[in-house]
Design a protein around this motif. Sequence first.
Motif, mmCIF file in Angstrom:
data_model
loop_
_atom_site.group_PDB
_atom_site.id
_atom_site.type_symbol
_atom_site.label_atom_id
_atom_site.label_comp_id
_atom_site.label_asym_id
_atom_site.label_seq_id
_atom_site.Cartn_x
_atom_site.Cartn_y
_atom_site.Cartn_z
ATOM 1 N N GLN A 196 -2.337 -0.742 -4.213
ATOM 2 C CA GLN A 196 -3.692 -0.225 -4.146
ATOM 3 C C GLN A 196 -3.609 1.289 -4.325
ATOM 4 N N SER A 197 -3.802 1.768 -5.577
ATOM 5 C CA SER A 197 -3.827 3.203 -5.873
ATOM 6 C C SER A 197 -2.475 3.889 -5.693
ATOM 7 N N TYR A 198 -1.390 3.194 -6.048
ATOM 8 C CA TYR A 198 -0.059 3.790 -6.023
ATOM 9 C C TYR A 198 0.687 3.425 -7.306
ATOM 10 N N ASP A 199 1.718 4.216 -7.626
ATOM 11 C CA ASP A 199 2.503 3.966 -8.827
ATOM 12 C C ASP A 199 3.346 2.703 -8.684
ATOM 13 N N LEU A 200 3.434 1.963 -9.793
ATOM 14 C CA LEU A 200 4.307 0.798 -9.899
ATOM 15 C C LEU A 200 5.250 1.043 -11.067
ATOM 16 N N VAL A 201 6.565 0.962 -10.816
ATOM 17 C CA VAL A 201 7.547 1.359 -11.819
ATOM 18 C C VAL A 201 8.599 0.263 -11.979
ATOM 19 N N LEU A 202 8.881 -0.101 -13.224
ATOM 20 C CA LEU A 202 9.967 -1.018 -13.543
ATOM 21 C C LEU A 202 10.848 -0.403 -14.617
ATOM 22 N N TYR A 203 12.135 -0.218 -14.304
ATOM 23 C CA TYR A 203 13.145 0.178 -15.278
ATOM 24 C C TYR A 203 14.096 -0.998 -15.458
ATOM 25 N N ASN A 204 14.175 -1.529 -16.656
ATOM 26 C CA ASN A 204 15.064 -2.656 -16.912
ATOM 27 C C ASN A 204 16.025 -2.349 -18.047
ATOM 28 N N SER A 205 17.323 -2.386 -17.759
ATOM 29 C CA SER A 205 18.345 -2.313 -18.792
ATOM 30 C C SER A 205 19.245 -3.544 -18.730
ATOM 31 N N ASN B 241 0.852 -1.189 0.000
ATOM 32 C CA ASN B 241 0.000 0.000 0.000
ATOM 33 C C ASN B 241 0.890 1.242 0.000
ATOM 34 N N GLY B 242 1.672 1.353 -1.056
ATOM 35 C CA GLY B 242 2.597 2.448 -1.272
ATOM 36 C C GLY B 242 3.269 2.233 -2.613
ATOM 37 N N PRO B 243 3.967 3.240 -3.131
ATOM 38 C CA PRO B 243 4.612 3.105 -4.440
ATOM 39 C C PRO B 243 5.769 2.108 -4.406
ATOM 40 N N VAL B 244 5.989 1.435 -5.547
ATOM 41 C CA VAL B 244 7.080 0.470 -5.684
ATOM 42 C C VAL B 244 7.902 0.837 -6.917
ATOM 43 N N VAL B 245 9.209 0.962 -6.740
ATOM 44 C CA VAL B 245 10.133 1.213 -7.848
ATOM 45 C C VAL B 245 11.170 0.101 -7.870
ATOM 46 N N PHE B 246 11.352 -0.522 -9.051
ATOM 47 C CA PHE B 246 12.356 -1.562 -9.212
ATOM 48 C C PHE B 246 13.208 -1.208 -10.429
ATOM 49 N N LYS B 247 14.529 -1.054 -10.197
ATOM 50 C CA LYS B 247 15.478 -0.804 -11.278
ATOM 51 C C LYS B 247 16.404 -2.008 -11.403
ATOM 52 N N ASN B 248 16.517 -2.543 -12.611
ATOM 53 C CA ASN B 248 17.397 -3.679 -12.842
ATOM 54 C C ASN B 248 18.379 -3.381 -13.961
ATOM 55 N N THR B 249 19.660 -3.426 -13.631
ATOM 56 C CA THR B 249 20.708 -3.329 -14.638
ATOM 57 C C THR B 249 21.491 -4.633 -14.739
ATOM 58 N N GLY B 250 21.166 -5.589 -13.876
ATOM 59 C CA GLY B 250 21.884 -6.851 -13.821
ATOM 60 C C GLY B 250 21.064 -8.009 -14.326
ATOM 61 N N LEU B 251 21.032 -9.107 -13.543
ATOM 62 C CA LEU B 251 20.333 -10.334 -13.916
ATOM 63 C C LEU B 251 19.298 -10.696 -12.862
ATOM 64 N N LEU B 252 18.039 -10.889 -13.302
ATOM 65 C CA LEU B 252 17.001 -11.508 -12.498
ATOM 66 C C LEU B 252 16.678 -12.847 -13.151
ATOM 67 N N ASN C 34 -2.578 -2.989 -10.367
ATOM 68 C CA ASN C 34 -3.073 -1.959 -9.469
ATOM 69 C C ASN C 34 -4.557 -2.228 -9.233
ATOM 70 N N ASP C 35 -4.921 -2.427 -7.973
ATOM 71 C CA ASP C 35 -6.306 -2.739 -7.650
ATOM 72 C C ASP C 35 -7.061 -1.553 -7.069
ATOM 73 N N GLY C 36 -6.508 -0.348 -7.186
ATOM 74 C CA GLY C 36 -7.187 0.843 -6.705
ATOM 75 C C GLY C 36 -7.757 1.666 -7.840
ATOM 76 N N ASP C 37 -8.082 2.942 -7.565
ATOM 77 C CA ASP C 37 -8.710 3.799 -8.570
ATOM 78 C C ASP C 37 -7.779 4.917 -9.055
ATOM 79 N N ARG C 38 -6.499 4.854 -8.699
ATOM 80 C CA ARG C 38 -5.530 5.833 -9.182
ATOM 81 C C ARG C 38 -4.136 5.210 -9.090
ATOM 82 N N GLY C 39 -3.152 5.901 -9.679
ATOM 83 C CA GLY C 39 -1.791 5.372 -9.708
ATOM 84 C C GLY C 39 -1.437 4.838 -11.085
ATOM 85 N N ASN C 40 -0.221 5.094 -11.533
ATOM 86 C CA ASN C 40 0.224 4.687 -12.859
ATOM 87 C C ASN C 40 1.081 3.433 -12.807
ATOM 88 N N MET C 41 1.116 2.723 -13.939
ATOM 89 C CA MET C 41 1.986 1.573 -14.121
ATOM 90 C C MET C 41 2.959 1.906 -15.233
#
Length: 284
Positions: free
Chosen positions: A181-190, A151-162, A209-216
Motif C-alpha cells: 500500500q503506497s510502497y516500492d516493490l522491487v524484483l531483481y532476477n538473474s 505495508n512497507g517496501p519489499v525487495v526480492f533478489k533471485n540469483t538461484g531457482l524459484l 500496489n493498492d496505494g497512491d504512491r510507490g514504484n514497481m
Amino acid sequence: VTINNTGTIQSIVSGYGSAQSMGILSLQSGLVITNWGTIDAQVLNHDGWAAGVSTDSQSTTIINNGMISARSKFLAQGINTQNRVQVINNGTIQAICDAGTEGVTANRAKAHSFGLGGNYPMYFENNGQIKCIGTSNTATNEVQLFTCWNNGPVVFKNTGLLYSENPSTEGHSQTAYFGAQSYDLVLYNSGTITNVAPNHNGLTMWYENDGDRGNMILNNSGTITSPGSDLLFLTGHWGPPGFLHTYYTNTGTFSGGQMRLYGVPATIYEAGQVHATLDRKSTR
C-alpha cells in the motif's frame, strides 16, 4: 535471540485429527537464525499445519545455508513470519502439500514456501533453491511459493531457482504474489523463476500496489517461465490516482502465457527474449 544450527532440528507429528508441527517457533523480537543444517516440520496425519520456521515478532533475520522444509496434508509453510524481515537463502527452502483426506480439509491442501506480512521493510535474497510443490493429481490444492502483503517496501533478489508446481487440474499454482500500500516493490532476477501448472491453472509473477504512491520495479536478466498456465507476469495499480511508475528492464527471457502491465505509466527497456503475449488491456 540467536540460533546457530549445524545439526538437525525436526518436529514430526502423526496420529489422527488436526495437528501442528514447527521446526522453530519463536515470539522473540530481534530473532536471528543461521542454519547450516536441517530445520524440518512434518504433519503425517490427515489434517494439520507444518512450518519449518514460524515467528511472530517485530524483526526476524534468517540466513539459510542448509535445508528448511515443511510437509503437511493441510498447510505447509517453509517460513512463516512478518514485520521487519530479512531472509537470505544460500541453501534449500521447500514446502510440500499432500491432499487432506478427512474433515473440512478433505481433498484440499496449501503449500507456501513463504507466508509473510507486516508494516516494515522486507528483504529477500535467494542464491540457492526455493521449491513449493503439491503432490496430488486430483485435489484442489493451492501452491504459492512467495505470498506477501506488506505495508512497507519489499525487495526480492533471485540469483538461484524459484520453482512452484501443482500437477492437479483442479488446483492452482503460483510462484509469487506480493503487494503493498503506497510502497516500492522491487524484483531483481538473474536466476530462474518457473511455475508448472497444467490446464492453465496458475501464474508465475503477480505484484500490485493498492496505494497512491510507490514504484514497481522489475529487472530481469535471467529466465522467467510459465509452462501450461495463462498468466506469466502481471504488475498493476488498483488504488486511487497518484504518483506511481512501473520500471521494466529485460535483458533475459520471458516465456509462456500473457504479460500484463496495468494502471500506471511505465518505462520499458526490452533487450532480451519475450516468448509471450501482451494483454491488450495493459496498453491502455
